[in-house]
Design a protein around this motif. Structure first.
Motif, PDB file in Angstrom:
ATOM      1  N   GLN A 104      31.550  22.661  30.041  1.00  0.00           N
ATOM      2  CA  GLN A 104      32.853  23.356  30.283  1.00  0.00           C
ATOM      3  C   GLN A 104      32.410  24.910  30.475  1.00  0.00           C
ATOM      4  O   GLN A 104      32.967  25.745  31.341  1.00  0.00           O
ATOM      5  CB  GLN A 104      33.981  23.183  29.224  1.00  0.00           C
ATOM      6  CG  GLN A 104      34.896  24.216  29.218  1.00  0.00           C
ATOM      7  CD  GLN A 104      35.864  23.772  30.560  1.00  0.00           C
ATOM      8  OE1 GLN A 104      36.026  22.719  30.925  1.00  0.00           O
ATOM      9  NE2 GLN A 104      36.191  24.871  31.388  1.00  0.00           N
TER      10      GLN A 104
ATOM     11  N   ASP B  97      32.785  27.164  33.711  1.00  0.00           N
ATOM     12  CA  ASP B  97      33.418  28.694  33.726  1.00  0.00           C
ATOM     13  C   ASP B  97      32.521  29.713  34.510  1.00  0.00           C
ATOM     14  O   ASP B  97      33.064  30.511  35.374  1.00  0.00           O
ATOM     15  CB  ASP B  97      33.314  29.150  31.969  1.00  0.00           C
ATOM     16  CG  ASP B  97      34.299  28.558  31.453  1.00  0.00           C
ATOM     17  OD1 ASP B  97      35.135  27.719  31.990  1.00  0.00           O
ATOM     18  OD2 ASP B  97      34.243  28.806  30.054  1.00  0.00           O
TER      19      ASP B  97
ATOM     20  N   TYR C 272      37.029  38.636  36.013  1.00  0.00           N
ATOM     21  CA  TYR C 272      37.863  37.545  35.462  1.00  0.00           C
ATOM     22  C   TYR C 272      37.303  36.293  36.082  1.00  0.00           C
ATOM     23  O   TYR C 272      36.933  36.223  37.349  1.00  0.00           O
ATOM     24  CB  TYR C 272      39.282  37.603  35.489  1.00  0.00           C
ATOM     25  CG  TYR C 272      39.668  38.899  34.793  1.00  0.00           C
ATOM     26  CD1 TYR C 272      39.816  38.496  33.211  1.00  0.00           C
ATOM     27  CD2 TYR C 272      40.236  40.008  35.160  1.00  0.00           C
ATOM     28  CE1 TYR C 272      40.443  39.645  32.524  1.00  0.00           C
ATOM     29  CE2 TYR C 272      40.704  41.098  34.532  1.00  0.00           C
ATOM     30  CZ  TYR C 272      40.575  40.845  33.254  1.00  0.00           C
ATOM     31  OH  TYR C 272      41.107  41.998  32.282  1.00  0.00           O
ATOM     32  N   ALA C 273      37.617  34.993  35.490  1.00  0.00           N
ATOM     33  CA  ALA C 273      37.473  33.719  36.552  1.00  0.00           C
ATOM     34  C   ALA C 273      38.887  33.652  37.120  1.00  0.00           C
ATOM     35  O   ALA C 273      39.896  34.294  36.780  1.00  0.00           O
ATOM     36  CB  ALA C 273      37.496  32.560  35.614  1.00  0.00           C
ATOM     37  N   SER C 274      38.852  33.336  38.606  1.00  0.00           N
ATOM     38  CA  SER C 274      39.958  33.037  39.398  1.00  0.00           C
ATOM     39  C   SER C 274      40.609  31.631  39.358  1.00  0.00           C
ATOM     40  O   SER C 274      39.786  30.684  39.207  1.00  0.00           O
ATOM     41  CB  SER C 274      39.836  33.559  40.897  1.00  0.00           C
ATOM     42  OG  SER C 274      38.872  32.572  41.539  1.00  0.00           O
ATOM     43  N   LEU C 275      41.908  31.389  39.439  1.00  0.00           N
ATOM     44  CA  LEU C 275      42.296  30.214  39.512  1.00  0.00           C
ATOM     45  C   LEU C 275      41.692  29.354  40.539  1.00  0.00           C
ATOM     46  O   LEU C 275      41.390  28.256  40.500  1.00  0.00           O
ATOM     47  CB  LEU C 275      43.810  30.342  39.938  1.00  0.00           C
ATOM     48  CG  LEU C 275      44.920  29.125  39.957  1.00  0.00           C
ATOM     49  CD1 LEU C 275      44.638  28.224  38.810  1.00  0.00           C
ATOM     50  CD2 LEU C 275      46.351  29.295  40.105  1.00  0.00           C
ATOM     51  N   LYS C 276      41.554  29.901  41.966  1.00  0.00           N
ATOM     52  CA  LYS C 276      40.928  29.537  42.961  1.00  0.00           C
ATOM     53  C   LYS C 276      39.593  29.003  42.595  1.00  0.00           C
ATOM     54  O   LYS C 276      39.060  27.809  43.119  1.00  0.00           O
ATOM     55  CB  LYS C 276      40.786  30.366  44.241  1.00  0.00           C
ATOM     56  CG  LYS C 276      40.458  29.611  45.389  1.00  0.00           C
ATOM     57  CD  LYS C 276      40.453  30.692  46.627  1.00  0.00           C
ATOM     58  CE  LYS C 276      40.009  30.152  47.971  1.00  0.00           C
ATOM     59  NZ  LYS C 276      39.844  31.088  49.200  1.00  0.00           N
TER      60      LYS C 276
ATOM     61  N   ILE D 137      38.164  28.373  39.580  1.00  0.00           N
ATOM     62  CA  ILE D 137      38.483  27.381  38.708  1.00  0.00           C
ATOM     63  C   ILE D 137      38.384  26.072  39.409  1.00  0.00           C
ATOM     64  O   ILE D 137      37.584  24.942  39.165  1.00  0.00           O
ATOM     65  CB  ILE D 137      39.335  27.576  37.406  1.00  0.00           C
ATOM     66  CG1 ILE D 137      38.644  28.665  36.728  1.00  0.00           C
ATOM     67  CG2 ILE D 137      39.490  26.242  37.010  1.00  0.00           C
ATOM     68  CD1 ILE D 137      39.670  28.748  35.391  1.00  0.00           C
ATOM     69  N   MET D 138      39.338  25.961  40.242  1.00  0.00           N
ATOM     70  CA  MET D 138      39.380  24.652  41.082  1.00  0.00           C
ATOM     71  C   MET D 138      38.653  24.394  41.759  1.00  0.00           C
ATOM     72  O   MET D 138      37.984  23.065  42.192  1.00  0.00           O
ATOM     73  CB  MET D 138      40.890  24.972  41.864  1.00  0.00           C
ATOM     74  CG  MET D 138      42.209  25.008  40.919  1.00  0.00           C
ATOM     75  SD  MET D 138      43.748  25.300  41.909  1.00  0.00           S
ATOM     76  CE  MET D 138      43.529  24.149  43.049  1.00  0.00           C
TER      77      MET D 138
END
Lengths: 263, 472
Positions: free
Chosen positions: A70, A74, A188-192, A194-195
């Motif tokens: 995990q 990240d 920051y991690a981006s939603l894109k 992470i996907m």
């Protein structure tokens, strides 16, 4: 340029650490895990070079079991291009030197020419692995770096030298950089991201794949042995001074002078 | 009764709150039990000395600012007796941490939760971002011990009737999140929640807890178009779980929807990475889940809803969430810098309006021609417009604009105070909102319980002596 980032998972910094057994160490069942905070500065330093097209690849290197994935994801979600999880039964029980041998072998196997690592991990606070990796590779090492310029051939690094003075160190590549707070502000991690990270493959490699001698790592090769785990001594309880104001003031002065020895 | 503290150096730390309104007091009591609170209140009532309750002084409405007389601090009522049973002076954030360690959740999350007390949160019926899903503090309180101005100690839950001889105001609250005026209660507990330290002093509370969600996904979605942003808010809250209502299957179902306007984003750009240049507004959204964050569903909704989807930033754990909240925390820091630079106080609204009035209310905020920033709880149509005057003339104009906007919020069916309470600074707005009959009802109740207007003088209602609201 291919950059390696040494990524370690550690108990969350607000974890309540409890001793499970004096011989075995701390209880980890209820611990929440996170990326070692100093490693986040290392990752950001690498990603900034990727953005600037100084680097072509950013490879995460983690020694650990499947439970670390995990945290690796990240890192991939932030923008790392590849990840290798170093996992082998022979690695179990490695001390810092053993972990460094594993990582150094992986760095070599991946063709990496610049390594970023946190200056230390906040679990053991050993601050040994980055320097050991550099030594094993025969590369230069600069630790506690809070400002950095990288060119194609080398790097110029700044760090606090105490008393407000600054060290400025120039190092040729390949090299290992130990990163400190202040070097950058991790993204920051981006939603894109992470996907996309969910679809990225995490390579799992053992001793054979990275060319490390299994006998040089693991518990049997460890030079450091843990003999006992214990909690720091409990703080003595507070004491309420009794009597009238004059008596309490006298008792307080006596305690500060004779017991605490601050006046 | 413990002797009072009269040392000016000690008192100085208790004379103002987050409103920065200066106060004055003659003595401070720090009781350790409900019985000691009762002794102080009985003595104050007998002597006709005003008593102001002070907890952690996070009020923005000067509710904790004394206008003379005595201060009664709840700070030494600080024991957590059980997971659902704590004294009023316990810090809300510390209590919530103990609850969370047991896998449970006490939802009220005012921005000041790490600085405010549990009793303060109950006394002003505090709310926060999660109130979108969980409501304000009120539904999460099962019972309280409360000391009345005459020194009586009562235990109140929702089965405790209000004594028949208490004159109750007859009025109806607006159908929005609100913290303005005495709650139209049918039991003693609900009357004591939100009374801002004017009817009694809450000393201990029994709380309702719920299971903590397995995980919380936090995201900040940026938009380059205000209409698209508002449309996305409508879509996100459509079918969501709200207080007293379950989620509709298939709904996006966020737990919180917060808004940052264009000037707020400008303010944080210098402090926070990753704010896209094209963004004119952003939504901070929290999504509770059972262990598998619904990333795909939100991605599709954001793409479909016209967000700058590629720039959406997320956090899947508490540490990441704290980092995202840096955006939120950078706003008050920026506002304070501006206030210091201007040498003038800010003028901040706390209005909430019904769902269908959000667009006209935002249009009214947009039309204000003054240095300003707008952010807040858009899921509840509850935005904070902060006006930042630079001169005395602008300050006077800001106050006039503020009053005008309050009247507009009331006309749209909203409230003049959604979460900060009335305190001493918003009494005129409360009168605008509830009208003379309800206000007379509030006064009759107050006079019945506290004929000398001793407790919390000047909060919610003008006192018999200190009629003028403090300036700010």
């Amino acid at each position: 340029m291919k950059i390696g980032v040494l990524l370690k998972q550690v108990p969350a910094s607000d974890s309540r650490i409890k001793i499970a057994d004096p011989q075995r160490g701390v209880a980890l069942d209820d611990v929440k895990w996170e990326i070692n905070p100093y490693d986040e500065f290392a990752l950001e330093a690498a990603l900034a070079l990727l953005d600037a097209k100084v680097a072509s690849d950013v490879v995460l290197l983690t020694v650990g079991g499947a439970d670390t994935e995990q945290r690796i994801r990240d890192g991939l979600a932030r923008g790392a291009t590849a990840a290798v999880r170093l996992d082998d039964a022979a690695f179990g029980g490695s001390d810092c030197l053993g972990v460094s041998r594993i990582l150094a072998a992986a760095v070599k196997a991946e063709g990496i020419t610049l390594v970023f690592a946190g200056k230390q991990a906040i679990d053991g606070d050993n601050a040994q692995v980055p320097a050991m990796v550099a030594e094993l590779l025969g590369w230069g090492y600069v630790g506690e770096v809070d400002q950095l310029e990288v060119t194609g051939a080398g790097a110029k690094a700044w760090r606090a030298a105490g008393g407000g003075a600054r060290d400025v160190v120039e190092v040729g590549l390949p090299a290992v950089i130990g990163c400190d707070k202040g070097l950058n502000q991790p993204r920051y991690a981006s939603l894109k991201g992470i996907m996309m990270a969910k679809r990225k493959k995490i390579d799992v490699k053992g001793a054979g794949a990275i060319g490390v001698d299994a006998g040089s790592v693991g518990a049997s090769a460890a030079l450091v042995s843990e003999t006992n785990w214990g909690e720091p001594p409990a703080r003595p309880p507070g004491r309420v001074l009794q009597g009238d104001d004059a008596a309490r003031v006298k008792a307080l002065v006596a305690a500060l002078r004779d017991e605490v020895k601050v006046i | 009764m413990q002797p009072p503290i009269t040392d000016p150096a000690v008192l100085a730390g208790y004379l103002t709150d987050a409103s920065n309104v200066p106060g004055r007091a003659d003595a401070l009591f720090r009781p350790r039990s409900a019985e000691e609170v009762a002794e102080v209140l009985a003595a104050a009532t007998a002597q006709g000395v005003p008593v102001t309750v002070t907890a952690r002084r996070t009020s923005t409405t000067a509710a904790a600012v004394p206008r003379g007389g005595w201060l009664l601090s709840t700070e030494r009522l600080c024991t957590v007796h059980a997971l659902d049973d704590a004294d009023a002076g316990v810090l809300l954030g510390e209590y919530q941490a103990q609850v969370a360690a047991a896998g449970r959740l006490f939802p009220p999350d005012p921005t000041s939760r790490h600085d405010c007390s549990l009793g303060g949160a109950i006394a002003c019926n505090a709310s926060g971002a999660r109130s979108f899903r969980y409501g304000p503090t009120r539904p999460w309180v099962r019972a309280v011990d409360v000391v009345l101005p005459d020194g009586r100690i009562l235990h109140a839950d929702r089965d405790t009737p209000i004594p028949a001889d208490w004159p109750l105001p007859a009025w109806t609250e607006p159908g929005v999140k609100t913290a303005a005026g005495y709650f139209p209660a049918d039991n003693l507990l609900d009357l004591m929640i939100g009374q801002e330290g004017t009817l009694g002093v809450i000393t201990r509370a029994w709380l309702r807890l719920t299971d903590a969600p397995a995980g919380v996904l936090s995201l900040i979605a940026f938009f380059d178009d205000a209409d698209a942003l508002r449309a996305f808010v409508r879509r996100a809250r459509d079918g969501a779980r709200r207080p007293g209502r379950l989620a509709r299957p298939g709904a996006l179902d966020p737990a919180a929807i917060e808004y940052y306007g264009p000037h707020a984003l400008d303010m944080v750009r210098a402090r926070v990475p990753d704010v896209p240049a094209a963004a004119i507004g952003a939504l901070f959204i929290e999504i509770e889940h059972d262990g598998e964050p619904p990333l795909d569903r939100w991605w599709d909704a954001l793409v479909d809803g016209g967000a700058l989807a590629d720039d959406t930033v997320v956090a899947e754990d508490e540490r990441g969430r704290e980092r995202l909240l840096a955006v939120r925390h950078a706003i008050p820091a920026g506002v304070n810098e501006r206030v210091v630079h201007n040498g003038m106080p800010k003028v901040g609204t706390d209005f909430a309006v019904p769902d269908d009035a959000l667009a006209p209310m935002m249009a009214a905020y947009d039309a204000v021609d003054m240095d300003k920033i707008c952010f807040g709880h858009i899921g509840d149509n509850h935005l904070h417009l902060n006006l930042l005057p630079r001169t005395a003339d602008e300050l006077a104009r800001a106050k006039a604009i503020y009053r005008q906007l309050a009247l507009q919020a009331v006309a749209l069916g909203g409230t003049v105070s959604a979460e900060h309470g009335i305190g001493k600074l918003k009494r005129a707005l409360l009168a605008d909102m509830v009208g003379p009959d309800a206000l007379a009802g509030f006064q009759a109740l107050k006079r019945h319980l506290d004929p000398g207007f001793v407790l919390g003088r000047g909060n919610i209602l003008a006192g018999p002596v200190d009629d003028a609201a403090p300036n700010y």
